[in-house]
Design an enzyme around this catalytic site. Structure first.
Site, mmCIF file in Angstrom:
data_model
loop_
_atom_site.group_PDB
_atom_site.id
_atom_site.type_symbol
_atom_site.label_atom_id
_atom_site.label_comp_id
_atom_site.label_asym_id
_atom_site.label_seq_id
_atom_site.Cartn_x
_atom_site.Cartn_y
_atom_site.Cartn_z
ATOM 1 C CG LEU A 295 35.390 34.061 6.338
ATOM 2 C CD1 LEU A 295 36.823 33.738 6.711
ATOM 3 C CD2 LEU A 295 35.314 34.534 4.899
ATOM 4 C CG ASP B 236 27.674 20.890 15.479
ATOM 5 O OD1 ASP B 236 28.038 19.905 16.148
ATOM 6 O OD2 ASP B 236 26.501 21.056 15.118
#
Length: 128
Positions: free
Chosen positions: A22, A46
């Protein structure tokens, strides 16, 4: 929900044709959840957003990709910040997918997982 943690890569645990990575940068829209597929959430964790990095990684590993149908079911809200992002945190993606799995309703699922701070709302939430 049952979770299992392992040091092994998902690439070693599942057949490549069963994996759907995804990524908000995919051209493929996730239309339904296939119980025979393995969906990878948070393939890249991140604090900063790196455009198309997750898509690039998926392509390098010859994986199928998909994105949540945010554009198909939601509209950009009008705000002073003019900020719109389809990039969600792992918990938001999980909330969307689990709500969709229970309700089979993308509007209900997206309402549950996409915060208004992302700049998208359901069309019925737009004030006329």
């Amino acid at each position: 929900f049952q979770m299992d943690m392992t040091p092994e890569s998902f690439l070693d645990l599942f057949p490549l044709d069963a994996i759907v990575y995804l990524t908000p940068d995919s051209e493929n829209v996730l239309e339904d959840i296939d119980p025979n597929k393995v969906y990878i959430l948070g393939g890249l964790v991140d604090e900063s957003i790196h455009k198309k990095l997750t898509l690039q990684r998926a392509h390098e590993q010859s994986l199928q990709t998909a994105r949540l149908p945010i554009r198909e079911y939601m509209v950009k809200s009008i705000s002073t910040k003019n900020y719109h992002s389809e990039t969600l945190a792992i918990n938001q993606v999980f909330d969307v997918l689990s709500t969709y799995y229970e309700t089979r309703s993308w509007p209900a699922a997206l309402k549950a997982g996409v915060s208004s701070g992302k700049g998208y709302v359901l069309p019925d939430a737009v004030k006329q």
